[in-house]
Scaffold this active site. Structure first.
Site: not given
Ligand code: JCF
Length: 682
Positions: A118, A120, A122, A230, A323, A417, A420, A435, A441
């Site tokens: 899945e 991750k 932010d 999650y 990452k 400018c 020019c 300008c 120019c």
């Molecule tokens: O989407 C996330 N940032 C994310 C963080 C998704 C996950 O399945 C996670 C997590 C942090 C810990 N699962 C764990 C166990």
């Protein structure tokens, strides 16, 4: 009041709660609303009025609780019954295969291990506690052992159920997930903040964090937050044994049945190589998703195997986050240079200590204008955060004040400018400094010639930006018409120019003389006259003398031409040197066929489209131009007159509006089919 007349508001309130809860779930979790926003608001107001009149109707799972509660003095503290762990990271395929090897070794298993994948998200990790299906507590992750009690705030988030739906859930159920702000909501929030003169947020994550930290949950309620579940945490009591199936993916499916939003990209794959494929696939899709992600989470899918694997210190052995390259990095602002564009706009450009971000090395970033520099509060020598997402140009998003050196110097805007030395002026009500040199120019002249030769204008094959600069610097040309009196020996004499390329250039210049009126008008580079406006002008007036002679009133009758653009066009043709340039080009042989004012109808003539959201196969700007080429009008906002909305992922308010108005909605794939069916090759 008689017994029975008291019962009526009670049953009505119960009915409203059920209806509102269902609409809420359809809107925030299923993304498939059934009623327009106004209807939802009407029902909500009706329930609020009833609860006001009969306070005993109020309950913590009432949809009215989502609007927030009076401010708190501070957040209480929550101890997590089961620690909230973080994830180990992998930064390349080798580290991923190493992870898989460790899993096999611990489990003493040689056959493939199935993984759940899945994105991750932010955002911020949260814990939600449900007792007998009722949301009783929301908490931040904090240090993993103790977090802050943010129950009031989480209640305002539409995708978080206040009461679980369906049946069979354990009597104590902790659900964990990520709270985040989708990109579309973030852009809208920042626009609002800007309009109100309040501070804008650096990125969706910071905006989500700031929104969740509000002691006044009524503010949180106005912020476009979502929660994606999650995992589960603490589970106890009735149903705790049998409620949840073995695999992670089917557990999350169960959470979806109980009303939670789960990630649509979630998948189970048979082995580690398939994990790496998933990573590549999502990496390509990253920019088209409606939310920011910083990697992919992979988990051993079997819960039984997860339990065998257990934990090391702060992270599970059965999960890893692979990452993506960071989209934000810290670097140093070495200098600011001021570039002069085609219309004289003076743009500050940051020269940065080269840094690897978003998959490329970045050493320049635009600072836009004076207001942006003031907003950032940036000085020379500062450490700054640069962001590069997808194919978007790199941006300076903020200053790391802690790292400001003692000798950091103010950025001084030039009064003259840099090219020019004509005065630079900023008109009242504008943020852009310009300008005043016009075609005196050198920079403006170069840009004007580059624009003239560009693909959508006269399309002079082989005449790129570098070559234009060389030709101007060598004083071989000073204006566009000079291009057509270039001679072979002059071109050959240029640095790094062969005879063949020189001949090709002359040939391309010759070919470019046969153009269309619309392209010619666009090529002139009149301010605010883009391709679409040039096309409208050509169609409306039919010939060039009619355009050069038009007054502002008649110009305003043209599609998409308002008073400002009419003024720019009128002004352009008032200037003798522009008329001379036009005459010079015609003398050099630039020509176009006369067009009939009443052209034959294009296939999408008379239809109005709105394009919104993010696309992955075609640039949004290209989609617009292609639709316009087929005769369609492409508008910026949805109204009853809109024929069709083309919505990519992350479409926001425009999509909602289209749904409310019952306007046709199609996706990117359908757009491509439409374009191809009219002979557009993509
Ligand atoms: O989407 C996330 N940032 C994310 C963080 C998704 C996950 O399945 C996670 C997590 C942090 C810990 N699962 C764990 C166990």
């Amino acid at each position: 009041m008689s017994q029975s007349s008291i019962l009526i508001p009670f049953s009505r309130a119960g009915d409203l709660k059920i209806q509102l809860t269902e609409h809420n779930h359809r809107y925030y979790v299923l993304d498939a609303p059934q009623v327009p926003d106004v209807e939802y608001d009407r029902l909500l107001r009706e329930l609020q009025a009833l609860e006001q009149q009969f306070p005993e109707l109020k309950s913590s799972d009432s949809p009215t609780q989502r609007i927030g509660a009076p401010p708190l003095e501070g957040f209480g503290s929550v101890s997590h019954e089961i620690p909230m762990l973080s994830l180990d990271n992998a930064f390349n395929s080798d580290e991923m295969r190493e992870f898989d090897r460790r899993v096999h070794e611990r489990l003493k298993q040689s056959s493939d291990i199935e993984y759940a994948c899945e994105p991750k998200l932010d955002g911020l990790a949260v814990s939600l506690l449900y007792r007998d299906g009722l949301l009783v507590r929301g908490a931040t992750r904090g240090d993993g052992q103790k977090g802050e009690n943010i129950t009031q705030n989480v209640r305002t988030i539409g995708s978080i159920p206040l009461r679980l739906s369906g049946a069979g859930y354990p009597s104590v159920l902790e659900v964990r997930g990520e709270i985040y702000m989708p990109k579309a909501g973030f852009d809208k929030l920042n626009q609002n903040q800007r309009d109100k003169g309040e501070k804008v947020f650096v990125n969706p994550r910071n905006a989500a964090a700031g929104s969740l930290r509000q002691l006044d949950s009524r503010i949180t309620a106005t912020r476009p937050l979502e929660m994606c579940a999650y995992s589960t945490g603490w589970i106890e009591g009735d149903n705790s044994e049998q409620a949840l199936p073995d695999t992670h993916t089917s557990r999350l499916q169960r959470l979806a049945d109980w009303g939670f939003l789960i990630n649509a990209e979630m998948a189970a794959v048979p082995n580690i190589e398939a994990c790496l494929d998933y990573f590549d696939r999502l990496g390509k899709k990253r920019d088209a998703l409606g939310y920011d992600i910083d990697g992919i989470v992979f988990k051993v899918n079997s819960h039984a195997l997860q339990q065998q694997l257990g934990f090391v210190s702060r992270a599970p052995r059965w999960a890893i986050a692979h990452k993506f390259p960071a989209q934000e990095e810290i670097t140093e602002l070495l200098d600011v240079e001021f570039q002069v564009g085609r219309t004289g706009a003076v743009t500050p450009v940051a020269r940065l200590q080269a840094v690897f971000v978003g998959g490329v090395t970045v050493s320049n970033a635009t600072l836009h204008n004076r207001d942006e520099i003031a907003r950032l509060g940036v000085k020379l020598g500062d450490s700054v955060i640069v962001r590069r997402a997808g194919d978007v140009i790199p941006q300076v998003v903020s200053v790391v004040l802690d790292k400001r050196p003692a000798d950091a110097a103010d950025i001084i805007y030039p009064l003259l400018c840099p090219v020019c030395e004509s005065p630079v002026e900023t008109l009242a009500g504008e943020t852009v400094a310009r300008c005043t040199g016009g075609l005196i120019c050198g920079a403006q002249r170069k840009e004007a010639i580059k624009h003239f030769a560009s693909r959508k204008a006269l399309d002079v094959d082989g005449l790129g930006d570098k070559l234009v600069e060389q030709l101007v610097d060598e004083k071989l040309i000073a204006a566009v018409a000079d291009l057509y009196s270039l001679e072979l020996n002059q071109i050959v004499a240029l640095d790094r120019m062969g005879i063949k390329s020189a001949e090709n250039l002359l040939q391309a210049l010759n070919v470019s003389k046969n153009t269309s009126l619309a392209k010619f008008i666009y090529a002139l580079g009149i301010r605010e006259v883009g391709e679409a406006t040039a096309r409208s002008l050509a169609k409306y007036f039919g010939n060039l003398p009619a355009i050069t002679a038009a007054d502002q009133e008649s110009l305003k009758k043209v599609d998409d031409v308002g008073p400002i653009v009419a003024h720019f066009i009128f002004d352009f043709f008032q200037q003798p040197h522009n008329l001379e340039a036009v005459a010079g080009l015609q003398e050099a042989g630039v020509n176009w066929p006369d067009i009939e004012v009443a052209e034959e109808n294009l296939p999408l003539e008379g239809l109005s489209y709105v394009v919104t959201g993010t696309f992955s196969q075609i640039k949004r700007a290209d989609a617009k131009v292609q639709l316009q080429n087929l005769g369609a009008k492409v508008a910026g906002s949805v109204s009853a007159k809109t024929h069709c909305v083309i919505a990519g992922p992350a479409a926001g308010a425009k999509l909602t509006k289209a749904q409310e108005l019952g306007v046709d909605i199609i996706d990117e794939d359908a757009l491509l089919v439409l374009l191809r069916s009219h002979g557009v090759s993509l």
